[in-house]
Design a protein around this motif. Structure first.
Motif, PDB file in Angstrom:
ATOM      1  N   GLU A  20    -108.711  -1.638  50.638  1.00 41.30           N
ATOM      2  CA  GLU A  20    -109.893  -2.073  50.009  1.00 41.30           C
ATOM      3  C   GLU A  20    -110.816  -1.074  50.364  1.00 41.30           C
ATOM      4  O   GLU A  20    -111.908  -0.900  49.599  1.00 41.30           O
ATOM      5  CB  GLU A  20    -110.449  -3.372  50.985  1.00 41.30           C
ATOM      6  N   SER A  24    -113.163   0.786  47.669  1.00 45.17           N
ATOM      7  CA  SER A  24    -114.570   0.669  47.837  1.00 45.17           C
ATOM      8  C   SER A  24    -115.110   2.235  47.555  1.00 45.17           C
ATOM      9  O   SER A  24    -116.140   2.751  47.211  1.00 45.17           O
ATOM     10  CB  SER A  24    -115.129   0.149  49.028  1.00 45.17           C
ATOM     11  N   ARG A  28    -117.762   3.566  45.032  1.00 45.15           N
ATOM     12  CA  ARG A  28    -118.930   4.414  45.367  1.00 45.15           C
ATOM     13  C   ARG A  28    -119.003   5.896  44.600  1.00 45.15           C
ATOM     14  O   ARG A  28    -120.023   6.455  44.117  1.00 45.15           O
ATOM     15  CB  ARG A  28    -119.177   4.482  46.658  1.00 45.15           C
TER      16      ARG A  28
END
Length: 100
Positions: A20, A24, A28
């Motif tokens: 995860e 992420s 980003r």
């Protein structure tokens, strides 16, 4: 009453957490890169249009010589130096050299 905790199960949870976090980080990074590319592309467009005289022609469409060539190269040198150049730039169609 305490439940049994299997070491294998906690390892699976930490692996999912890493996956995860990696996802992420990628999202980003992609958002940052897209903002950066958009910003640089926008500034590049403005810079190109300023240096080639597109904005000058939009603001002073009648500021051309008798053969239809723009006075932009001359205006680029003379506009903004706080000295009145006169000549073709000191006319209504060329904006009176922006008040110099």
């Amino acid at each position: 009453k305490v439940n049994e905790v299997n070491v294998h199960d906690t390892h699976l949870l930490s692996t999912l957490s890493l996956v995860e976090r990696d996802r992420s980080y990628k999202i980003r990074s992609a958002i940052f890169i897209s903002f950066f590319v958009t910003m640089v592309g926008g500034w590049g467009t403005v810079l190109y249009r300023q240096t080639t005289g597109v904005y000058f022609q939009q603001k002073y469409p009648g500021c051309v010589n008798s053969s239809g060539e723009s006075y932009f190269p001359l205006a680029r040198e003379e506009f903004g130096d706080d000295k009145c150049f006169g000549g073709p730039l000191n006319s209504l169609r060329c904006g009176f050299e922006q008040g110099e």
